[in-house]
Design an enzyme around this catalytic site. Structure first.
Site, short mmCIF file in Angstrom:
data_model
loop_
_atom_site.label_atom_id
_atom_site.label_comp_id
_atom_site.label_asym_id
_atom_site.label_seq_id
_atom_site.Cartn_x
_atom_site.Cartn_y
_atom_site.Cartn_z
N SER A 1 1.10 -0.87 -0.48
CA SER A 1 -0.20 0.02 -0.13
C SER A 1 0.74 1.60 -0.05
CB SER A 1 -0.42 -0.32 1.25
OG SER A 1 -1.59 1.18 1.28
N TYR B 1 -2.95 -1.09 10.69
CA TYR B 1 -2.66 -1.00 9.24
C TYR B 1 -2.09 -0.50 8.15
CZ TYR B 1 -4.69 -0.72 4.14
OH TYR B 1 -4.30 -1.22 2.43
#
Length: 679
Positions: free
Chosen positions: A556, A569
């Site tokens: 990400s 996350y």
């Protein structure tokens, strides 16, 4: 009253015959019909021959798969035929006999259909018929089983001369309905389509009835108990353990996809005392050995031999096989023979376990196995009434390295970028994972859609095509046993794994003080631990295959960018990003490339965003959830929304041939987020 056209009648008959494995194998045999049509140039009636074209399959034949020739011109070739030494030239001459445009290229068997004086002709490869064709005393047995209704034709390579021979037999034996072609198959004819089909089926059924009545009860001899089939679970476990090694063996010269079969008939053959001798004789029907090679590689260890012993012996036998095949090529090659296409086996047999077959794609690998099962059936039939006697190696070579066969191979379309590759994609039932699986399948890969939800995984796989293209498997990536089991399913389906995409993920958007220990553990278990477990299990397979490979992490932008309210996350994504670097260094010596993709703002179709992450991020930014994609786009340099397909494109590129020398790379797919630039 309506009348069925000649081509339609032929196609209907062909589809019926081709759909029955007792009649012929996939893409085997050919059929034809003669009739009259109007010549659009002269307006006059013209006699035509409709015949299945080169490379087609009877079971799925359509009108586009027919070659259409003017019968008068085709038969006029007899007057210019230069003799058997130059009969290959006649195939090119068929092009000058074609009627109209379109249609398939005429096959080598066109002469058989055009020259035989019958309105309808079938040439088929039934196991029962080939049993007679390969029996040592096949000519005598043909007369005993069929009387004078079926005539024996000694082996001759398919071509113009064989067509002349069968035409002469038809003229000289008006009572005959067909013939047994030595070493090859059967041909039957009739005045009507129904009569030809009836005659074909009569020969096949009569042959089988004779085998059933007169055949020995145990044609393969006594059962060798130490080679008897292992219990189901043990057999599958051993197959999965051996398959990567065997796939590496079959792919030494050229990458191959695999197929596994533990059909009871295969296991029975492998447990018999005659199996080693019969396997060494190889197959006989040209359609068989063109798919299976002239003979298989047979492991000469008992069924209960350990995996380690079996792997060591398979590698030894591979060297022997390569030397033997090279000697076969050298013994029979001529100055104009095509170059050797590879010396690896297409069929590997393991007593107690089953058959491993290989091809350029899953369908070809599966069909190769089906053809070797046909060969086993043929051996069983021939041995039951006589002794199995295939055509000579010299004749096999003349077929395998035939200039016409080489020309057919050269006409095949160029392979796609990911052909022969097996991709294992986690979290692939939706969103980014599904887009990746879809793109890789479109690029020629076999795809394993691994997801927590089995039903969704199977549904996503079905959207991509048959099980020759994709399968769905269930996996919880936090459970090492489930990961191993899912990879075993991939191995048993396609032979191994070449490309692994760690995409499974979950996300909770919370600030530090609201993030619980359970939140932290959940995200790290799925993405950090899960990626580790999948990569570790896959690496064993990749190393054992010896074919290199790719591992891709869908990380990400947040792996390098400190965004608000997502400590768990983002920390997990940073973990994944560093796994890429670590594994790139460790696995490089095995030819395995490890790279990462850093997406951002992939809202549409995303399971993560749909599960609450989108709502939380929208709340963080103070916007409506349905405007989240637009919001993310506007904060990028390119002002473009990132879609799952954009991520899939990056995966396809980094795992394709153009990036063969790239590893340890992270590719941003975020439409340009300056704060996330790598530095």
């Amino acid at each position: 009253m309506t009348t069925t056209s000649t081509p339609a009648e032929l196609i209907a008959r062909s589809n019926r015959l081709g759909s029955d494995p007792k009649v012929t194998n996939y893409a085997g045999g050919n059929t034809s019909a003669k009739g009259t049509a109007t010549d659009p140039v002269t307006g006059e009636p013209v006699e035509l021959l409709w015949v299945k074209g080169s490379g087609g399959d009877l079971g799925t034949l359509t009108e586009k798969g027919l070659a259409v020739l003017r019968l008068d011109r085709m038969r006029a070739l007899v007057d210019v035929y230069p003799g058997v030494e130059r009969e290959d030239e006649m195939v090119a001459a068929f092009d000058y006999c074609l009627f109209g445009t379109g249609g398939a290229a005429p096959s080598i068997d066109t002469a058989m259909h055009g020259l035989v004086d019958a309105a309808h002709v079938d040439h088929l490869h039934p196991d029962s018929g080939i049993a007679f064709a390969t029996a040592k005393d096949g000519e005598k047995l043909t007369k005993q089983a069929f009387g004078d209704k079926v005539v024996w034709v000694p082996w001759r390579r398919p071509g113009f001369q064989l067509g002349l021979d069968i035409a002469a037999i038809k003229r000289e034996n008006p009572q005959a309905i067909g013939c047994i072609l030595g070493g090859h198959g059967i041909t039957a004819w009739g005045d009507t389509s129904n009569e030809a089909e009836k005659n074909s089926l009569w020969i096949i059924e009569t042959a089988q009835a004779y085998l059933d009545e007169h055949g020995a009860k145990h044609p393969f001899g006594a059962t060798v108990e130490q080679n008897a089939s292992l219990p189901d679970a043990d057999r599958r476990d051993k197959a999965a353990a051996l398959f990567p090694t065997i796939r590496g063996i079959a792919s030494h010269d050229k990458p191959m996809v695999g197929h596994f079969s533990d059909d009871p008939r295969v296991l029975d053959f492998l447990a018999s005392e005659k199996a080693p001798a019969l396997a060494a004789l190889g197959t006989s029907c040209p359609d068989h050995f063109l798919r299976t090679k002239v003979k298989p590689l047979l492991l000469d260890l008992p069924a209960d031999a350990s995996v380690e012993e079996s792997i060591a012996r398979l590698n030894e036998l591979h060297e022997v096989y390569r030397a033997d095949y090279t000697a076969y090529y050298d013994a029979h090659k001529t100055a104009d023979s095509p170059a050797m296409r590879g010396a690896d086996p297409a069929i590997v047999l393991v007593p107690g376990v089953g058959m491993f077959s290989f091809g350029a794609n899953k369908q070809t690998a599966r069909v190769a196995g089906e053809f070797y099962l046909n060969a086993i059936n043929v051996m069983r039939g021939a041995e039951s009434i006589s002794s199995y006697t295939p055509i000579s190696d010299a004749e096999k070579f003349r077929i395998e390295y035939w200039a016409l066969e080489e020309a057919k191979l050269q006409r095949m379309p160029k392979s796609k970028s990911h052909a022969t590759r097996v991709a294992f994609v986690t979290g692939a039932a939706s969103g980014i994972g599904k887009a990746i699986a879809t793109r890789l399948a479109a690029d020629g890969a076999c795809v394993v859609i691994a997801d927590l939800d089995l039903a969704k995984a199977q549904a996503a796989a079905a959207e991509l095509g048959s099980t020759d293209v994709a399968i769905g498997v269930q996996v919880d990536v936090t459970d090492s046993a489930q990961v191993e089991r899912a990879l075993d399913e991939a191995i048993l389906a396609f032979g191994g794994v070449d490309l692994v995409v760690n995409n499974a993920g979950v996300s909770l958007s919370k600030p530090l003080l609201e993030t619980t220990e359970q939140d932290w553990d959940l995200q790290h278990d799925i993405m950090a631990k899960g990626s580790f477990l999948v990569s570790k299990a896959a690496a064993r397979v990749l190393i054992e295959q010896g074919l290199g490979g790719d591992i891709v992490y869908i990380a990400s932008k947040n792996s390098v960018f400190a965004g608000p309210n997502n400590i768990a996350y983002s920390a997990t994504k940073a973990d994944q990003a560093h796994q890429v670097r670590l594994l790139a260094v460790e696995l490089g010596e095995h030819g395995v490339r490890v790279n990462g993709i850093n997406p951002d703002g992939v809202v549409r179709g995303s399971g993560i965003f749909a599960s609450g992450w989108g709502a939380n991020r929208a709340k963080t930014y103070g916007i409506e959830e349905e405007k989240l994609g637009e919001f993310y786009a506007q904060r990028t340099i390119l002002k473009r929304e990132v879609l799952p397909e954009n991520v899939a494109n990056a995966v396809a590129a980094i795992t394709g041939p153009d990036f063969s020398h790239t590893t340890g790379l992270h590719i941003p797919v975020d439409a340009g987020v300056a704060a996330a630039f790598l530095r």
